[in-house]
Motif scaffolding. Structure first.
Motif, PDB file in Angstrom:
ATOM      1  N   ARG A  79      -0.927  -5.508   9.364  1.00 56.17           N
ATOM      2  CA  ARG A  79       0.214  -4.751   8.850  1.00 56.17           C
ATOM      3  C   ARG A  79       0.556  -5.218   7.439  1.00 56.17           C
ATOM      4  O   ARG A  79       0.901  -4.411   6.577  1.00 56.17           O
ATOM      5  CB  ARG A  79       1.417  -4.927   9.769  1.00 56.17           C
TER       6      ARG A  79
ATOM      7  N   PHE B  67      -1.821  -3.591   5.077  1.00 58.67           N
ATOM      8  CA  PHE B  67      -1.501  -2.175   4.843  1.00 58.67           C
ATOM      9  C   PHE B  67      -0.304  -2.043   3.898  1.00 58.67           C
ATOM     10  O   PHE B  67      -0.293  -1.182   3.019  1.00 58.67           O
ATOM     11  CB  PHE B  67      -1.192  -1.457   6.173  1.00 58.67           C
ATOM     12  N   LEU B  68       0.668  -2.904   4.098  1.00 54.52           N
ATOM     13  CA  LEU B  68       1.853  -2.850   3.234  1.00 54.52           C
ATOM     14  C   LEU B  68       1.487  -3.265   1.807  1.00 54.52           C
ATOM     15  O   LEU B  68       1.940  -2.653   0.839  1.00 54.52           O
ATOM     16  CB  LEU B  68       2.961  -3.763   3.791  1.00 54.52           C
TER      17      LEU B  68
ATOM     18  N   ARG C 132      -1.386  -2.875   0.337  1.00 59.72           N
ATOM     19  CA  ARG C 132      -2.100  -1.751  -0.276  1.00 59.72           C
ATOM     20  C   ARG C 132      -1.128  -0.670  -0.745  1.00 59.72           C
ATOM     21  O   ARG C 132      -1.258  -0.124  -1.838  1.00 59.72           O
ATOM     22  CB  ARG C 132      -3.065  -1.150   0.749  1.00 59.72           C
ATOM     23  N   LYS C 133      -0.142  -0.401   0.101  1.00 59.53           N
ATOM     24  CA  LYS C 133       0.835   0.643  -0.244  1.00 59.53           C
ATOM     25  C   LYS C 133       1.674   0.203  -1.455  1.00 59.53           C
ATOM     26  O   LYS C 133       1.957   0.994  -2.354  1.00 59.53           O
ATOM     27  CB  LYS C 133       1.726   0.927   0.969  1.00 59.53           C
TER      28      LYS C 133
ATOM     29  N   THR D 121      -0.383   0.534  -4.537  1.00 57.45           N
ATOM     30  CA  THR D 121      -0.481   1.963  -4.888  1.00 57.45           C
ATOM     31  C   THR D 121       0.811   2.411  -5.549  1.00 57.45           C
ATOM     32  O   THR D 121       0.786   3.086  -6.582  1.00 57.45           O
ATOM     33  CB  THR D 121      -0.717   2.815  -3.616  1.00 57.45           C
ATOM     34  N   SER D 122       1.952   2.005  -4.957  1.00 58.98           N
ATOM     35  CA  SER D 122       3.247   2.415  -5.508  1.00 58.98           C
ATOM     36  C   SER D 122       3.414   1.904  -6.933  1.00 58.98           C
ATOM     37  O   SER D 122       3.967   2.595  -7.782  1.00 58.98           O
ATOM     38  CB  SER D 122       4.391   1.875  -4.643  1.00 58.98           C
TER      39      SER D 122
ATOM     40  N   VAL E 297       1.025   4.079  -9.252  1.00 56.36           N
ATOM     41  CA  VAL E 297       1.324   5.510  -9.458  1.00 56.36           C
ATOM     42  C   VAL E 297       2.595   5.678 -10.288  1.00 56.36           C
ATOM     43  O   VAL E 297       2.924   6.776 -10.694  1.00 56.36           O
ATOM     44  CB  VAL E 297       1.456   6.318  -8.129  1.00 56.36           C
TER      45      VAL E 297
ATOM     46  N   ALA F 249      15.337   1.354   3.127  1.00 56.76           N
ATOM     47  CA  ALA F 249      13.892   1.488   3.365  1.00 56.76           C
ATOM     48  C   ALA F 249      13.341   0.276   4.124  1.00 56.76           C
ATOM     49  O   ALA F 249      12.367   0.392   4.875  1.00 56.76           O
ATOM     50  CB  ALA F 249      13.161   1.644   2.034  1.00 56.76           C
ATOM     51  N   LEU F 250      13.981  -0.858   3.916  1.00 53.07           N
ATOM     52  CA  LEU F 250      13.515  -2.078   4.584  1.00 53.07           C
ATOM     53  C   LEU F 250      13.685  -1.956   6.100  1.00 53.07           C
ATOM     54  O   LEU F 250      12.828  -2.383   6.873  1.00 53.07           O
ATOM     55  CB  LEU F 250      14.326  -3.260   4.051  1.00 53.07           C
TER      56      LEU F 250
ATOM     57  N   LEU G 180      11.048   0.185   7.458  1.00 53.86           N
ATOM     58  CA  LEU G 180       9.793  -0.566   7.471  1.00 53.86           C
ATOM     59  C   LEU G 180       9.715  -1.500   8.669  1.00 53.86           C
ATOM     60  O   LEU G 180       8.701  -1.575   9.367  1.00 53.86           O
ATOM     61  CB  LEU G 180       9.700  -1.369   6.168  1.00 53.86           C
TER      62      LEU G 180
ATOM     63  N   THR H  76       8.647  -0.647  12.403  1.00 51.90           N
ATOM     64  CA  THR H  76       7.244  -0.565  12.826  1.00 51.90           C
ATOM     65  C   THR H  76       6.779  -1.857  13.493  1.00 51.90           C
ATOM     66  O   THR H  76       5.650  -1.939  13.958  1.00 51.90           O
ATOM     67  CB  THR H  76       6.342  -0.302  11.606  1.00 51.90           C
TER      68      THR H  76
ATOM     69  N   ILE I 256       6.583  -4.829  11.962  1.00 55.84           N
ATOM     70  CA  ILE I 256       6.041  -5.785  10.983  1.00 55.84           C
ATOM     71  C   ILE I 256       7.023  -6.960  10.854  1.00 55.84           C
ATOM     72  O   ILE I 256       8.246  -6.766  10.925  1.00 55.84           O
ATOM     73  CB  ILE I 256       5.794  -5.082   9.617  1.00 55.84           C
TER      74      ILE I 256
END
Lengths: 243, 315
Positions: A3, A6-7, A9-10, A13-14, A17, A84-85, A88, A91, A93
């Protein structure tokens, strides 16, 4: 761990972008490029001295102190404020994974920033004699000190719920670490305390050792330990909602 | 599906939840209603393991799993649409939902199909390539719901799901929630009591951290019938006749209160009294100008159960 990956990577990406990341990269490269150009004039084109002049100078330190707080300021503070936390965490995590992933993404971006300067060094290496060993060791030092400064940013971000407050707090933490160096003026050569100050001082590590080609493994032990401790504290701060 | 027994939660000296006990049966849509700060969101936060309950809490079970013993397993059985929906605007819908799928443990080869499935479930498949910051509020809520549905959790917690939506979007969202009935167990927190009345099979009223009422639709509808009012207007009877009408009304077993002003009576009673009023009027030759029933709403029931008198009585 999956997890956290994955976080991570996100998060990366954030970062990429967002146009802000590219603007920071361009500005960083321009400012540091100009700094290297002026340093080169100051050392009369001696590439052996250029690493110390370019990376041990004020502009470089300003970047070291300012960039990590800017990268990390939104990591937890903004997400906490927006809720948002919480989304998150639903899930499953863990707090430690969130802290590790956010720090890793910020640190990788920081490393990429410094790597933007490598083409400049490549060009210099083609026109003169460049000590790649010194350059490599200096970069390792910048990365490990940056890791600690990014961890400070994550801790500040966990402590506050406003990005600007987080950036300010992280900057103060970083300046506090930076100022350790000046405690040396309170001691005389040979004092045990002076050895301690030198052991803890980033300015000493980068300015007096790494940019001179001296590789002391204790530098990595100290900054690595400091990073881990700060990340542990950040995870504990994140957990405080449950206390 | 959700069984909570003596759940307590404190923030310092303040007790946000005080011995809360209730259960949500499998497949039911339960409305969780209460004033601001009553403890709805705190209960949700315990169910999502964001907050840990006080040690004296007896049990919190989600889908048969004890949340106190195995929070991660319990958490995986819950999908949540939070009140404050924060979506990373820089990502596209598919990127975001794929990331969330991975975090929720959906296996790699199923992720794309899962994203398509949840987007179809919320009627937003055309949004798959859109950036999140370009979505309208209605679609943002749908994406939030799609996120909650990822991994097909048996329990869904929806915190103020129609907040900020326009009337059309509210109707559409209500239909979506209706479509989830039976396949998922839903706990829906809302301030819009009309919505709860329309959608929910059960209600659970919370006030000042305590459960005040927990009832199924049939029982609360009966209550509403009893709480309804009848308005009776007669054609100018004289004073003696007026007191005779009032007296007769007060004698009826369904009547709780009678108020008289001029030739108008306001009666709190079951609706079935209307027929008898009609018969009585024929017998006594009263001329009825108007006889209408005004059903009670969930709002009146809510006010009654969270009002100061009730709190005083319970304390």
């Amino acid at each position: 761990m999956k997890r956290a990956y994955f976080l991570f990577r996100k998060e990366l990406t954030s970062i990429f972008v967002s146009p802000v990341a590219w603007i920071i990269m361009v500005l960083f490269t321009l400012v540091m490029g100009a700094n290297l150009y002026l340093s080169m004039i100051a050392v009369s084109g001696d590439l052996k001295q250029l690493v110390a002049a370019g990376y041990g100078g004020l502009v470089s330190w300003f970047m070291l102190l300012v960039i990590p707080p800017l990268i990390t300021m939104k990591s937890l503070a903004d997400e906490n404020r927006q809720g948002a936390l919480e989304v998150l965490m639903v899930t499953g995590i863990s707090d430690a994974s969130v802290v590790a992933a956010k720090w890793a993404a910020a640190w990788i971006f920081y490393v990429i920033l410094w790597c933007c300067l490598l083409p400049l060094w490549g060009i210099l290496g083609m026109v003169g004699v460049l000590d790649t060993g010194v350059l490599f060791v200096t970069h390792m030092g910048l990365f490990v000190v940056g890791a600690a400064y990014c961890a400070n940013g994550i801790l500040a971000s966990a402590l506050t719920s406003h990005p600007l407050a987080s950036a300010g707090l992280a900057f103060m933490f970083n300046v506090g670490l930076f100022m350790i160096h000046w405690l040396r003026f309170f001691f005389r050569p040979g004092d045990l305390e002076l050895l301690w100050v030198e052991y803890l001082s980033a300015v000493h590590h980068i300015g007096d050792e790494l940019t001179q080609g001296i590789l002391d493994i204790r530098v990595f032990v100290w900054w690595g330990s400091f990073t881990l401790l700060t990340l542990f504290l950040s995870a504990r701060v994140l957990e405080r909602r449950r206390w | 599906m959700i069984e909570i027994e003596n759940l307590s939660l404190s923030f310092g000296d303040r007790r946000a939840l005080d011995d809360v006990s209730f259960h949500v049966p499998k497949g039911a849509v339960t409305g969780f209603i209460g004033e601001n700060g009553a403890g709805k969101t705190s209960t949700f936060r315990v169910l999502t393991t964001w907050l840990l309950p006080d040690p004296e809490t007896v049990s919190v079970r989600v889908g048969g799993i004890d949340l106190l013993k195995d929070p991660h397993a319990a958490c995986s059985r819950v999908g949540v649409l939070p009140e404050q929906l924060a979506l990373p605007g820089e990502l596209r819908v598919d990127e975001y939902l794929k990331f969330r799928s991975r975090l929720k443990g959906v296996s790699g080869n199923r992720i794309h199909d899962e994203v398509v499935r949840v987007l179809n479930a919320v009627n937003a498949p055309e949004m798959i390539r859109r950036r999140l910051d370009t979505l309208s509020q209605g679609y943002r809520q749908r994406i939030g719901l799609a996120d909650a549905l990822l991994g097909d959790p048996p329990v869904l917690l929806l915190d103020e799901p129609t907040r900020g939506l326009d009337p059309r979007q509210i109707t559409q969202f209500r239909e979506l929630i209706d479509g989830l009935r039976g396949n998922h167990t839903l706990l829906l927190s809302s301030h819009v009591l009309g919505e709860v009345e329309q959608v929910c099979d059960r209600i659970c009223v919370i006030s000042e951290g305590q459960i005040r009422l927990e009832e199924d639709r049939e029982t609360w509808m009966q209550r509403l019938d009893q709480l309804g009012r009848l308005h009776l207007e007669l054609d100018c009877p004289d004073t003696g006749a007026k007191s005779q009408v009032t007296q007769w009304l007060k004698e009826q077993p369904e009547v709780s209160t009678v108020e008289n002003e001029g030739s108008v009576w306001s009666i709190q009673a079951d609706r079935t009294l209307r027929t008898r009023i009609g018969k009585k009027a024929l017998d006594e030759k009263w001329i009825i100008q108007e006889l209408r029933s005004e059903p009670a709403t969930l709002e009146s029931l809510f006010l009654q159960w969270t009002g100061p008198e009730k709190k005083k009585a319970q304390s």
